[in-house]
Design a protein around this motif. Structure first.
Motif, PDB file in Angstrom:
ATOM      1  N   PHE A 103       0.892  -1.159   0.000  1.00  0.00           N
ATOM      2  CA  PHE A 103       0.000   0.000   0.000  1.00  0.00           C
ATOM      3  C   PHE A 103       0.930   1.208   0.000  1.00  0.00           C
ATOM      4  O   PHE A 103       1.566   1.506   1.011  1.00  0.00           O
ATOM      5  CB  PHE A 103      -0.881  -0.044   1.252  1.00  0.00           C
ATOM      6  CG  PHE A 103      -1.957   0.988   1.310  1.00  0.00           C
ATOM      7  CD1 PHE A 103      -3.105   0.865   0.555  1.00  0.00           C
ATOM      8  CD2 PHE A 103      -1.841   2.093   2.153  1.00  0.00           C
ATOM      9  CE1 PHE A 103      -4.117   1.803   0.628  1.00  0.00           C
ATOM     10  CE2 PHE A 103      -2.836   3.043   2.232  1.00  0.00           C
ATOM     11  CZ  PHE A 103      -3.984   2.901   1.466  1.00  0.00           C
ATOM     12  N   LEU A 123      -0.861  -1.127  -4.562  1.00  0.00           N
ATOM     13  CA  LEU A 123      -1.837  -0.061  -4.753  1.00  0.00           C
ATOM     14  C   LEU A 123      -1.098   1.233  -4.478  1.00  0.00           C
ATOM     15  O   LEU A 123      -0.478   1.372  -3.423  1.00  0.00           O
ATOM     16  CB  LEU A 123      -2.965  -0.263  -3.732  1.00  0.00           C
ATOM     17  CG  LEU A 123      -4.244   0.518  -3.890  1.00  0.00           C
ATOM     18  CD1 LEU A 123      -4.997   0.057  -5.127  1.00  0.00           C
ATOM     19  CD2 LEU A 123      -5.113   0.294  -2.660  1.00  0.00           C
ATOM     20  N   VAL A 178      -1.573   5.209  -4.037  1.00  0.00           N
ATOM     21  CA  VAL A 178      -2.543   6.273  -3.803  1.00  0.00           C
ATOM     22  C   VAL A 178      -1.840   7.609  -4.036  1.00  0.00           C
ATOM     23  O   VAL A 178      -0.815   7.895  -3.407  1.00  0.00           O
ATOM     24  CB  VAL A 178      -3.117   6.218  -2.373  1.00  0.00           C
ATOM     25  CG1 VAL A 178      -4.164   7.314  -2.173  1.00  0.00           C
ATOM     26  CG2 VAL A 178      -3.712   4.836  -2.082  1.00  0.00           C
ATOM     27  N   VAL A 236      -4.742   4.796  -7.458  1.00  0.00           N
ATOM     28  CA  VAL A 236      -5.961   5.319  -6.839  1.00  0.00           C
ATOM     29  C   VAL A 236      -5.841   6.831  -6.783  1.00  0.00           C
ATOM     30  O   VAL A 236      -4.872   7.365  -6.235  1.00  0.00           O
ATOM     31  CB  VAL A 236      -6.153   4.751  -5.413  1.00  0.00           C
ATOM     32  CG1 VAL A 236      -7.329   5.428  -4.724  1.00  0.00           C
ATOM     33  CG2 VAL A 236      -6.343   3.247  -5.463  1.00  0.00           C
ATOM     34  N   ALA A 270      -6.684  10.081  -5.196  1.00  0.00           N
ATOM     35  CA  ALA A 270      -7.176  10.571  -3.902  1.00  0.00           C
ATOM     36  C   ALA A 270      -7.787  11.963  -4.018  1.00  0.00           C
ATOM     37  O   ALA A 270      -8.187  12.550  -3.007  1.00  0.00           O
ATOM     38  CB  ALA A 270      -6.040  10.581  -2.885  1.00  0.00           C
ATOM     39  N   GLU A 289     -10.826   6.639   4.692  1.00  0.00           N
ATOM     40  CA  GLU A 289     -10.863   6.187   3.295  1.00  0.00           C
ATOM     41  C   GLU A 289      -9.645   5.315   3.000  1.00  0.00           C
ATOM     42  O   GLU A 289      -9.729   4.323   2.275  1.00  0.00           O
ATOM     43  CB  GLU A 289     -10.906   7.370   2.321  1.00  0.00           C
ATOM     44  CG  GLU A 289     -12.126   8.246   2.462  1.00  0.00           C
ATOM     45  CD  GLU A 289     -11.961   9.351   3.526  1.00  0.00           C
ATOM     46  OE1 GLU A 289     -10.875   9.467   4.166  1.00  0.00           O
ATOM     47  OE2 GLU A 289     -12.931  10.089   3.735  1.00  0.00           O
ATOM     48  N   GLY A 290      -8.501   5.699   3.548  1.00  0.00           N
ATOM     49  CA  GLY A 290      -7.291   4.904   3.376  1.00  0.00           C
ATOM     50  C   GLY A 290      -7.418   3.537   4.017  1.00  0.00           C
ATOM     51  O   GLY A 290      -6.984   2.529   3.452  1.00  0.00           O
ATOM     52  N   ARG A 322      -9.305   1.391   1.740  1.00  0.00           N
ATOM     53  CA  ARG A 322      -8.473   0.982   0.593  1.00  0.00           C
ATOM     54  C   ARG A 322      -7.506  -0.127   1.001  1.00  0.00           C
ATOM     55  O   ARG A 322      -7.275  -1.068   0.239  1.00  0.00           O
ATOM     56  CB  ARG A 322      -7.692   2.168   0.032  1.00  0.00           C
ATOM     57  CG  ARG A 322      -8.542   3.176  -0.670  1.00  0.00           C
ATOM     58  CD  ARG A 322      -8.976   2.662  -2.011  1.00  0.00           C
ATOM     59  NE  ARG A 322      -9.714   3.698  -2.700  1.00  0.00           N
ATOM     60  CZ  ARG A 322     -10.239   3.547  -3.888  1.00  0.00           C
ATOM     61  NH1 ARG A 322     -10.113   2.405  -4.528  1.00  0.00           N
ATOM     62  NH2 ARG A 322     -10.900   4.526  -4.456  1.00  0.00           N
ATOM     63  N   GLY A 330      -9.409  -3.282   1.213  1.00  0.00           N
ATOM     64  CA  GLY A 330      -9.655  -3.807  -0.133  1.00  0.00           C
ATOM     65  C   GLY A 330      -8.430  -4.509  -0.699  1.00  0.00           C
ATOM     66  O   GLY A 330      -8.544  -5.570  -1.332  1.00  0.00           O
ATOM     67  N   LEU A 331      -7.253  -3.932  -0.484  1.00  0.00           N
ATOM     68  CA  LEU A 331      -6.020  -4.566  -0.947  1.00  0.00           C
ATOM     69  C   LEU A 331      -5.848  -5.921  -0.266  1.00  0.00           C
ATOM     70  O   LEU A 331      -5.569  -6.934  -0.922  1.00  0.00           O
ATOM     71  CB  LEU A 331      -4.798  -3.679  -0.678  1.00  0.00           C
ATOM     72  CG  LEU A 331      -3.437  -4.311  -0.968  1.00  0.00           C
ATOM     73  CD1 LEU A 331      -3.268  -4.627  -2.447  1.00  0.00           C
ATOM     74  CD2 LEU A 331      -2.307  -3.434  -0.460  1.00  0.00           C
TER      75      LEU A 331
END
Length: 183
Positions: free
Chosen positions: A92, A124, A126, A151, A153, A170-171, A174, A177-178
């Motif tokens: 991430f 991912l 961001v 992603v 942001a 929100e992070g 994410r 989700g990862l």
């Protein structure tokens, strides 16, 4: 994959992450999260930072997911070829700095050139449209080179406490989700 199934390695950037930073908050909240402590966060040295991260990965007893911010992202990219095969299962990556466009702070010179090889694990990235340290286009180019999912942001500055990102729910979503995508 659940966070409890992984070793979550927090990889801060220049000057570390203070108590208000989302990385520090996550470290306190996630039971398997551990900060990769550099000998000197104020004077980054690529060789030392990479060696420290590679040692932390090698010592982890579970599959590793990296959670990197700013110069920590570049540290992860430089360290990736030296990780034990298959040990890092995901990353991430948040708000990488662009050290190659425009004037560069000599303090960060050892991190150049920035690696462009594909990362050997899912990632991912961001990025913010208003990051003072990296244009969105430069972040997009890194994501493409590394094979990372990008992603957007939005207008999020450097995605740090100064830009209003302390808790950063929100992070967290994410990251979840990862982890779920890693199976």
């Amino acid at each position: 994959m659940k966070s409890s199934d992984t070793a979550l390695l927090i990889v801060p950037g220049w000057n570390g992450s203070d108590a208000d930073h989302w990385q520090s908050r996550w470290e306190g909240r996630l039971s398997t999260a551990r900060r990769v402590e550099q000998a000197d966060f104020a004077r980054p040295d690529r060789g030392a930072w990479v060696a420290t991260l590679q040692s932390a990965v090698a010592a982890a007893e579970k599959p590793v997911v990296l959670i990197a911010h700013s110069l920590g992202v570049l540290t992860a990219a430089h360290a990736a070829p030296g990780f034990p095969t298959g040990k890092v299962v995901g990353a991430f990556l948040v708000a990488p700095p662009d050290l190659e466009t425009g004037p560069m702070e000599p303090l960060f010179a050892s991190f150049c050139p920035v690696p462009r090889a594909a990362l050997p694990f899912p990632a991912l990235l961001v990025a913010s449209r208003t990051d003072p340290h990296c244009s969105y286009a430069a972040a997009e180019a890194l994501a493409t080179a590394w094979g990372a999912e990008l992603v957007d942001a939005g207008e999020a500055g450097h995605i740090n406490p100064a830009a209003g990102f302390g808790p950063w729910p929100e992070g967290s979503m994410r990251l979840l989700g990862l982890l779920q995508s890693l199976g």
